[in-house]
Design a protein around this motif. Structure first.
Motif, short mmCIF file in Angstrom:
data_model
loop_
_atom_site.label_atom_id
_atom_site.label_comp_id
_atom_site.label_asym_id
_atom_site.label_seq_id
_atom_site.Cartn_x
_atom_site.Cartn_y
_atom_site.Cartn_z
N GLU A 183 7.73 0.41 14.46
CA GLU A 183 6.54 -0.11 14.44
C GLU A 183 5.27 0.22 13.69
O GLU A 183 4.75 -0.11 13.15
N ALA A 184 4.86 1.66 14.20
CA ALA A 184 4.05 2.28 15.16
C ALA A 184 4.23 3.22 13.45
O ALA A 184 2.97 3.53 12.61
N LYS A 185 4.95 3.51 13.25
CA LYS A 185 5.17 4.51 11.90
C LYS A 185 4.85 3.44 10.44
O LYS A 185 3.99 3.80 9.54
N ASP A 186 5.14 2.15 10.54
CA ASP A 186 5.22 1.63 9.71
C ASP A 186 3.60 1.39 9.47
O ASP A 186 3.20 1.37 8.61
N CYS A 187 3.07 1.41 10.70
CA CYS A 187 1.54 0.37 11.00
C CYS A 187 1.20 1.96 10.86
O CYS A 187 -0.02 1.92 9.87
N ARG A 188 1.24 3.31 10.75
CA ARG A 188 0.47 4.82 10.39
C ARG A 188 0.77 4.53 8.90
O ARG A 188 -0.71 4.19 7.95
N CYS A 243 -4.41 0.59 3.83
CA CYS A 243 -5.60 0.40 3.84
C CYS A 243 -6.54 0.76 3.62
O CYS A 243 -7.18 0.36 3.01
N GLN A 244 -6.24 2.54 4.72
CA GLN A 244 -7.66 3.60 4.07
C GLN A 244 -7.72 3.95 2.33
O GLN A 244 -8.40 3.43 2.45
N LEU A 255 -12.01 -0.37 -2.87
CA LEU A 255 -12.58 -1.24 -2.57
C LEU A 255 -13.95 -0.78 -2.45
O LEU A 255 -15.52 -1.01 -3.33
N GLN A 256 -15.09 0.05 -1.47
CA GLN A 256 -16.23 0.89 -1.68
C GLN A 256 -16.73 1.57 -3.03
O GLN A 256 -17.55 1.43 -2.74
N ALA A 257 -15.58 2.15 -3.00
CA ALA A 257 -15.97 2.80 -4.47
C ALA A 257 -16.57 1.63 -5.69
O ALA A 257 -17.44 1.47 -6.21
#
Length: 767
Positions: free
Chosen positions: A190-195, A201-202, A208-210
């Motif tokens: 799960e941690a790998k998936d979250c990473r 997302c980043q 999105l910021q751009a």
């Protein structure tokens, strides 16, 4: 993560318990070692006692042997004495001469016998003392042996329980360890998936910021270029904008108004009861109106008190009107709360009523103090109530002042500034708390006054019941005031921050005109939304959607495969276009050939017709008709003759046959192409599934290897712990066996000593 933390905490608790049990096991081991040392020392003591007992037994045997010798010697001496006496009778004469020698010898024998008797007595005493000491020692050793056996059994039970507990804890720890390892692996995944998700997302956030930055720059450029006037920068112009309608705020305010209405109703009921029972009290005490006439002051006071309902009831009505004016479809702010002014006017009328009855109430208390029935304590209570009534009227004056200030924005907006709103609300809360404190003092002082009035000789049951009713109304009034004060204090932030609002970004309050515009726009928006609202189309059933989803998931065609299919279809379309152009050229050539054949037919028919005209010139009518038909045949060569329709029909049949054949071949070709594409896609999907299955197989084999390694490691740990426990148990069992053997030996030795001591005692008794 919370479950992992909880499991980690449980694992730590189990580890702590295991460490505690290990410490207890060490303590028990020390205790067992100490007991072993004690048993060894007891064995040595027992050996020493056995040695001393053997020495005493040897001494006892030597003494018995010596005693037997002495007894035999005494018998011999007695026999010799008897022989000597017999000889003395026979030879009296000879005995006279030897009497002196025999007496001396007898005295020697007597002394020797006396010594032997004393020595025998001493030996008997020593033997008895040794026997008693042996019995005491035997009893002590037996008791000690029983204590040691009980301790050994207890230690064995403790060791058994600890071994069971250790095995249970080891099994639990191993199970928990396996579970934690499984959960750690899942958490790592799960941690790998979250990473990965965070990285995605980043990346999306950066994109999105751009994008938002570019859009912001574009919008700022458009605003700077296209918007000539921005009214939100000026508070004066922004106040003219129509604000949004806050429905949640209206519902919250209506709820608060409903609670305030309930509290005001409770307070109004308590005030009515208080004034009514006060009127009854004035007519009863100090002079009862049924037996005597009361003073004109009290008559006027009771007359005014009788009118209390006309001043108190409007408070409830004003609060009810204020509650009814707050609805979901209205805008309730201080500038639009017109009904608050009505409530303020009703409160002013009640304040006038209190000011009107206050002098009469104070004079009535003073007149009661001047009465002959009034004691010093009762006079002190009356003076306290005198001060409390003044304070009560002053508190109502404060409340009326602040509520009238709150009602000013609805009539005169310039009468109360925005900066003073918070101050007014805080002063109202403080006044309500002061009102509650004053009512508590009044109820306290009046309860003391009622208890003193009961001791008056002329006190009647009617007076007591009236005092009880006044006290109950004061208690209800105090409770209602406390509820209102706490309610206002708890919602003070809401009242002070959101009782007025305006357009977004504006600092001015909303005006009644903008509120009406807001409501009109709200109604128009609701009507427009209702007109736009249409019934939703029937959606796909859930089971069908799941089936479609399974189909979509099963057909895992990648973007490259689809691109290849598109490329192949484009190539096929290009080939078909080329074939179409080829067949178009063929068709044009066929048309040209057909036109040439038609021209040939025209020339042949024209020559044939000229010959027939020359032969049949006598028949002009027929010739004219034939000429007309010839002209028609020249214009329509295929239809004018009997040969042309046959040719045309044959060409149509051939054309239709080839067109049907071409259509059939194209349909077969398309079907074969679609099947090949479908089979190709299925083959790609199967290949992907095969690759995924191989990857999953590899991962599962790796997990199986890890699991088998963990199982082997856990089995090794289990075997080592099992061996250690078995070794400990074998050591304990060997120790217990050795202890049992020593105990049995000691018992046998004790039994043999008992038997020998009993045999010796019997011999001594027989002797």
């Amino acid at each position: 993560m919370a479950a992992a933390a909880e499991l980690q905490g449980k694992y730590q608790k189990l580890a702590q318990e295991y460490s505690k049990l290990r410490a207890q096991n060490q303590v028990l081991k020390k205790g067992v070692v100490d007991e072993q040392a004690n048993s060894a020392s007891l064995k040595e003591q027992l050996k020493m006692k056995d040695q001393s007992l053997r020495k005493l037994q040897q001494e006892m045997d030597s003494l018995t042997f010596r005693n037997q010798q002495l007894a035999k010697r005494v018998e011999l001496l007695q026999d010799e004495l008897a022989l000597s006496e017999a000889k003395g009778k026979k030879n009296k004469k000879s005995t006279e001469s030897s009497s002196q020698f025999s007496q001396e010898q007898k005295s020697v024998f007597n002394e020797d016998l006396q010594k032997k008797i004393e020595e025998n007595e001493r030996l008997h005493i020593l033997f008895f003392e040794a026997d008693e000491q042996h019995k005491r020692l035997e009893a002590e050793l037996r008791t000690r042996l029983e204590v040691l056996e009980a301790d050994a059994a207890q230690h064995q039970a403790v060791v058994d329980s600890l071994t069971r507990k250790y095995t249970d804890t080891v099994e639990k720890l191993q199970n928990d360890k396996a579970k934690l390892e499984i959960k750690s692996q899942t958490l790592e995944r799960e941690a790998k998936d979250c990473r990965l998700r965070t990285e995605e997302c980043q990346q999306q956030l950066k994109n999105l910021q751009a994008a938002l930055g570019s859009r912001l720059e574009e919008s700022l450029c458009i605003i700077n270029e296209k918007v000539p006037f921005n009214d939100t920068r000026s508070n004066r112009y922004n106040a003219l904008n129509v604000p949004l309608h806050n429905r949640r705020y209206q519902l919250k305010l209506r709820d608060l108004a409903g609670q305030a209405l309930a509290f005001v109703q409770e307070l109004v009921t308590a005030l009515l009861n208080f004034h009514t029972y006060t009127e009854q009290k004035v007519q009863i005490f100090p002079i009862d109106s049924a037996t005597d006439t009361i003073s004109p002051l009290n008559q006027k006071f009771s007359q005014y008190l009788h009118e209390n309902a006309s001043y108190v009831r409007p408070l409830e009505e004003g609060m009810l009107h204020l509650f009814e004016s707050i609805t979901e479809d209205t805008v309730t702010v201080l500038e639009t709360a017109v009904k608050l002014k009505v409530f303020s006017e009703h409160l002013a009328s009640y304040l006038c009523f209190l000011r009107k009855i206050l002098p009469y109430q104070l004079k009535s208390l003073e007149e009661e103090c001047e009465s002959s029935l009034c004691t010093a304590a009762l006079r002190a209570r009356n003076m306290e109530l005198h001060r409390d009534m003044k304070r009560l009227t002053a508190v109502f004056e404060k409340l009326h002042t602040y509520i009238s200030l709150l009602a000013l924005p609805s009539t005169k907006p310039e009468g109360l500034l925005r900066t003073n709103y918070n101050l007014v609300f805080t002063n109202i809360a403080a006044s309500l708390h002061g009102f509650h404190d004053i009512l508590k003092d009044i109820s306290k002082h009046y309860s003391q006054k009622a208890t003193l009035e009961q001791d008056v000789p002329t006190a009647t049951q009617k007076l007591i019941t009236t005092n009880d009713c006044i006290l109950s109304s004061l208690v209800a009034l105090t409770n209602g005031a406390g509820k209102i004060a706490s309610f206002f204090s708890n919602n003070l932030d809401h009242f002070s921050t959101s009782l007025s609002y305006g357009p977004k970004g504006g600092t001015e309050f909303i005006s009644p005109l903008s509120a009406e515009c807001m409501l009109q726009y709200k109604k128009k928006a609701v009507a427009y939304m209702k007109s736009l609202k249409k019934p939703c189309a029937d959606s796909v059933p859930y089971e069908e959607a799941l089936a479609n989803r399974r189909v979509l998931l099963s057909s895992t065609e990648s973007r490259e495969g689809l691109a290849q299919q598109v490329q192949q279809s484009l190539e096929k379309i290009a080939k078909l276009e080329q074939e179409k152009e080829h067949w178009m050229l063929e068709a044009q050539l066929a048309k040209i050939k057909l036109e040439k054949e038609n021209q040939k037919l025209k020339t042949s028919l024209s020559g044939h017709l000229t010959e027939t005209v020359q032969e049949r010139s006598a028949l002009p009518n027929v010739a004219e008709q034939k000429m007309e038909t010839a002209e028609k045949s020249l214009k329509e060569p295929i239809k004018s003759t009997s040969l042309a329709p046959d040719v045309e029909s044959r060409e149509d049949l051939i054309k239709n046959h080839y067109m049907a054949r071409i259509a059939e071949l194209t349909s077969h070709l398309q079907l074969a192409d679609s099947k090949s594409v479908h089979f190709h896609a299925e083959c790609r999907a199967l290949a992907k599934r095969l690759s995924l299955a191989e990857k999953s197989k590899e991962s599962l084999t790796e997990e199986l290897k890890v699991a088998s390694q963990n199982i082997s490691r856990l089995q090794d740990e289990l075997m080592t712990t099992k061996r250690s426990y078995e070794d400990q148990l074998s050591m304990m069992s060997d120790h217990l066996c050795s202890m049992n053997e020593t105990l049995t030996k000691q018992r046998e030795e004790i039994d043999t000593l008992k038997m020998t001591s009993k045999g010796n005692s019997k011999k001594n008794k027989n002797r």
